[in-house]
Scaffold this active site. Structure first.
Site, PDB file in Angstrom:
ATOM      1  N   GLU A  71     -76.756 -44.289  -8.563  1.00 22.87           N
ATOM      2  CA  GLU A  71     -77.806 -44.848  -7.714  1.00 22.87           C
ATOM      3  C   GLU A  71     -77.728 -46.366  -7.789  1.00 22.87           C
ATOM      4  O   GLU A  71     -77.454 -46.923  -8.843  1.00 22.87           O
ATOM      5  CB  GLU A  71     -79.195 -44.380  -8.177  1.00 22.87           C
ATOM      6  CG  GLU A  71     -79.408 -42.909  -7.963  1.00 22.87           C
ATOM      7  CD  GLU A  71     -80.815 -42.453  -8.309  1.00 22.87           C
ATOM      8  OE1 GLU A  71     -81.723 -43.291  -8.415  1.00 22.87           O
ATOM      9  OE2 GLU A  71     -80.987 -41.232  -8.462  1.00 22.87           O
ATOM     10  N   ASP A 115     -80.903 -31.259   7.201  1.00 24.91           N
ATOM     11  CA  ASP A 115     -81.948 -31.064   6.188  1.00 24.91           C
ATOM     12  C   ASP A 115     -83.033 -30.190   6.800  1.00 24.91           C
ATOM     13  O   ASP A 115     -83.266 -30.234   8.007  1.00 24.91           O
ATOM     14  CB  ASP A 115     -82.527 -32.410   5.747  1.00 24.91           C
ATOM     15  CG  ASP A 115     -83.111 -32.334   4.351  1.00 24.91           C
ATOM     16  OD1 ASP A 115     -82.520 -32.906   3.416  1.00 24.91           O
ATOM     17  OD2 ASP A 115     -84.167 -31.679   4.197  1.00 24.91           O
ATOM     18  N   CYS A 141     -80.025 -37.459 -13.290  1.00 27.29           N
ATOM     19  CA  CYS A 141     -78.758 -36.774 -13.589  1.00 27.29           C
ATOM     20  C   CYS A 141     -78.498 -36.525 -15.070  1.00 27.29           C
ATOM     21  O   CYS A 141     -78.334 -35.372 -15.478  1.00 27.29           O
ATOM     22  CB  CYS A 141     -77.613 -37.570 -12.994  1.00 27.29           C
ATOM     23  SG  CYS A 141     -77.842 -37.809 -11.232  1.00 27.29           S
TER      24      CYS A 141
HETATM   25  C1  UGA Z   1     -75.125 -41.144 -13.250  1.00 21.79           C
HETATM   26  C2  UGA Z   1     -73.609 -41.354 -13.418  1.00 21.79           C
HETATM   27  O1  UGA Z   1     -73.341 -42.670 -13.893  1.00 21.79           O
HETATM   28  C3  UGA Z   1     -72.882 -41.133 -12.105  1.00 21.79           C
HETATM   29  O2  UGA Z   1     -71.480 -41.230 -12.300  1.00 21.79           O
HETATM   30  C4  UGA Z   1     -73.224 -39.736 -11.577  1.00 21.79           C
HETATM   31  O3  UGA Z   1     -72.621 -39.489 -10.323  1.00 21.79           O
HETATM   32  C5  UGA Z   1     -74.719 -39.603 -11.430  1.00 21.79           C
HETATM   33  O4  UGA Z   1     -75.348 -39.846 -12.707  1.00 21.79           O
HETATM   34  C6  UGA Z   1     -74.999 -38.207 -10.930  1.00 21.79           C
HETATM   35  O5  UGA Z   1     -74.711 -37.251 -11.674  1.00 21.79           O
HETATM   36  O6  UGA Z   1     -75.349 -38.038  -9.756  1.00 21.79           O
HETATM   37  P1  UGA Z   1     -77.161 -42.646 -12.328  1.00 21.79           P
HETATM   38  O7  UGA Z   1     -78.052 -41.543 -12.802  1.00 21.79           O
HETATM   39  O8  UGA Z   1     -77.358 -43.208 -10.957  1.00 21.79           O
HETATM   40  O9  UGA Z   1     -75.614 -42.143 -12.374  1.00 21.79           O
HETATM   41  O10 UGA Z   1     -77.332 -43.840 -13.326  1.00 21.79           O
HETATM   42  P2  UGA Z   1     -76.461 -44.619 -14.427  1.00 21.79           P
HETATM   43  O11 UGA Z   1     -76.099 -45.946 -13.904  1.00 21.79           O
HETATM   44  O12 UGA Z   1     -75.382 -43.779 -14.946  1.00 21.79           O
HETATM   45  O13 UGA Z   1     -77.574 -44.814 -15.563  1.00 21.79           O
HETATM   46  C7  UGA Z   1     -78.162 -43.684 -16.207  1.00 21.79           C
HETATM   47  C8  UGA Z   1     -79.051 -44.138 -17.344  1.00 21.79           C
HETATM   48  O14 UGA Z   1     -78.279 -44.686 -18.395  1.00 21.79           O
HETATM   49  C9  UGA Z   1     -80.064 -45.223 -16.960  1.00 21.79           C
HETATM   50  O15 UGA Z   1     -81.283 -44.941 -17.587  1.00 21.79           O
HETATM   51  C10 UGA Z   1     -79.440 -46.504 -17.508  1.00 21.79           C
HETATM   52  O16 UGA Z   1     -80.371 -47.497 -17.784  1.00 21.79           O
HETATM   53  C11 UGA Z   1     -78.789 -45.966 -18.774  1.00 21.79           C
HETATM   54  N1  UGA Z   1     -77.683 -46.803 -19.289  1.00 21.79           N
HETATM   55  C12 UGA Z   1     -76.524 -46.921 -18.597  1.00 21.79           C
HETATM   56  C13 UGA Z   1     -77.835 -47.445 -20.507  1.00 21.79           C
HETATM   57  O17 UGA Z   1     -78.890 -47.350 -21.167  1.00 21.79           O
HETATM   58  N2  UGA Z   1     -76.801 -48.176 -21.006  1.00 21.79           N
HETATM   59  C14 UGA Z   1     -75.629 -48.301 -20.344  1.00 21.79           C
HETATM   60  O18 UGA Z   1     -74.716 -48.986 -20.857  1.00 21.79           O
HETATM   61  C15 UGA Z   1     -75.495 -47.661 -19.109  1.00 21.79           C
END
Ligand code: UGA
Length: 432
Positions: free
Chosen positions: A155, A30, A263
């Site tokens: 995450e 980094d 993301c």
């Molecule tokens: C997301 C993807 O799930 C990963 O597969 C991907 O690698 C990552 O982006 C990335 O591109 O690096 P992340 O942003 O860590 O991962 O979070 P998620 O768990 O996917 O949640 C994203 C959002 O959706 C959050 O605000 C969460 O609260 C919301 N969510 C998720 C819902 O409102 N309902 C659900 O059923 C699931």
């Protein structure tokens, strides 16, 4: 194998540490000297359960090293992963790829023997083509191969997601690279991960398409939840009823606040921008972005209704402010729209988050961080459950709130409406 991860953000650090855990020699690079100094002392810059222990263990075993010297690290490695950020450009939908291209230029000055250059950063289709062009200016074509290997880590679940992925996508038509990478990932393939070899452009699109589809699923159920509220239907019944159809699947069908994080918002915007440049209209994804952008306003409208338009001087508690549980990440969290609005309207907002105080709210009037759940809730008029942390799931609200007529607005549906009714707590959820 000797690996070099350039960029120790979420993807680079977690992947680097996990590759070391699988027995590879890994250098994480980094340009931020402070970050590297801390990592050398096993102080990690992000909140990710389990990561600290793995950094310590693999550093001690000598498999994991940290450096700011990109030239030396590239020269020493056979496989170089580009893991730098690709944020949205200011006031645009377009992804800012300047960090990816800068790194590609630096790599091109340090290739003397065959190296695989992997794009792990989430990038628009054809970024790999551009990286290849940059490298070709300095290096003979037979000395390198540019591959797309998108990352699907969440995450808060990143280590588990790395070790037990559903699939590993390798975008390359170079047979030698494909063979080497299949071998690199063999410990995960033997545990059941699907290995998918595609063209480089397809791999790039798979990443955007996956995030856009998941964002669509969430937005779909969020809009249905609005409809359910009008008709006295429980949206969770609908999620289960739909999700048990294997063609649909039950995951990512949990209604809640607007989706956030670093993301989904960024990648849906960048996908629209890339499609626009190819004169293709991705109208479904455009509607998803619009619907999600409006969601926080809709929830604020509900809050106004719940409080009968009397927000001034009301004590409102937020339990959790990050965009989801198990992370300290505030990026595009719906609380960033909701809390400033309520503060402006004269509410007295208190918040508690297991990952601590957030500087985003420091300058807002009447917004206070409290050190624990009890202090945050004690004299509240309205408790908003914003994030689904486990520690919020079994709170005895009746015992800790001193007021008689407090209200709960559960944006994550973690409480049972029936139990709340029995306890005589005025309760609102999402889509039920
Ligand atoms: C997301 C993807 O799930 C990963 O597969 C991907 O690698 C990552 O982006 C990335 O591109 O690096 P992340 O942003 O860590 O991962 O979070 P998620 O768990 O996917 O949640 C994203 C959002 O959706 C959050 O605000 C969460 O609260 C919301 N969510 C998720 C819902 O409102 N309902 C659900 O059923 C699931």
């Amino acid at each position: 194998m000797k690996l070099c991860m350039i960029g120790t953000g979420y993807v680079g650090l977690v992947s680097g540490v996990c590759f070391a855990e699988l027995g590879n020699e890994v250098i994480c690079v980094d340009k931020d000297q402070n970050k590297i100094n801390n990592l050398k002392k096993s102080i990690i810059p992000i909140y990710e359960p389990g990561l600290n222990e793995l950094v310590k263990k693999n550093s001690k075993a000598g498999r994991l090293k940290f450096s700011t010297n990109i030239d030396e690290s590239v020269q020493k490695s056979n496989i170089i992963f580009i893991c730098v950020g690709t944020p949205t450009k200011k006031n645009k939908y377009e992804a800012d790829l300047s960090q990816v291209y800068d790194v590609a230029k630096k790599i091109s000055k340090n290739i003397k023997s065959f190296k695989i250059i992997i794009n792990k950063s989430t990038v628009p289709v054809m970024t790999g083509d551009k990286v290849e062009k940059i490298l070709s200016k300095k290096v003979k074509k037979k000395l390198f191969s540019v591959v797309s290997n998108p990352e699907f880590l969440r995450e808060g679940e990143a280590i588990r997601d790395f070790i037990y992925p559903d699939r590993i996508v390798i975008g390359t038509s170079n047979k030698k690279s494909n063979k080497i990478l299949k071998n690199l990932y063999s410990p995960l393939i033997s545990k059941g991960a699907k290995y998918i070899n595609t063209s480089r452009r397809a791999a790039e699109l798979i990443k955007y398409a996956s995030n856009a589809f998941l964002a669509t699923k969430i937005t779909f159920i969020n809009e249905l939840a609005n409809f359910c509220e009008k008709l006295d239907i429980n949206v969770e019944d609908v999620s289960i009823g739909m999700g048990t159809d294997k063609r649909i699947g039950g995951r990512f069908l949990r209604a809640g606040p607007a989706y956030g994080g670093s993301c989904f918002p960024k990648d849906t915007r960048a996908l629209i921008d890339t499609a626009n440049k190819s004169l293709t209209s991705l109208s479904v994804i455009k509607s998803v972005i619009n619907s999600n952008n409006k969601r926080s306003d809709l929830l604020l409208y509900r809050i106004r209704k719940i409080l009968k338009n009397r927000i001034k001087n009301k004590k409102i508690t937020f339990l959790g402010v990050t965009f989801k549980a198990n992370t300290d990440d505030m990026r595009e969290s719906s609380s960033l729209k909701m809390i400033p609005y309520l503060s402006k309207k004269g509410a007295k907002v208190r918040y508690y988050d297991p990952t601590g105080k957030k500087q985003e709210f420091d300058r807002l009037k009447n917004v206070q961080f409290k050190n624990n759940i009890k202090e945050a809730c004690i004299s509240s008029d309205l408790i908003i459950i914003h994030t689904e942390w486990n520690e919020f799931k079994l709170i005895d609200l009746k015992r800790i709130v001193s007021k008689k007529n407090f209200i709960v607005y559960d944006l994550r549906n973690i409480y049972s409406p029936e139990k709340m009714k029995k306890q005589k707590i005025k309760y609102f959820g999402i889509g039920r």
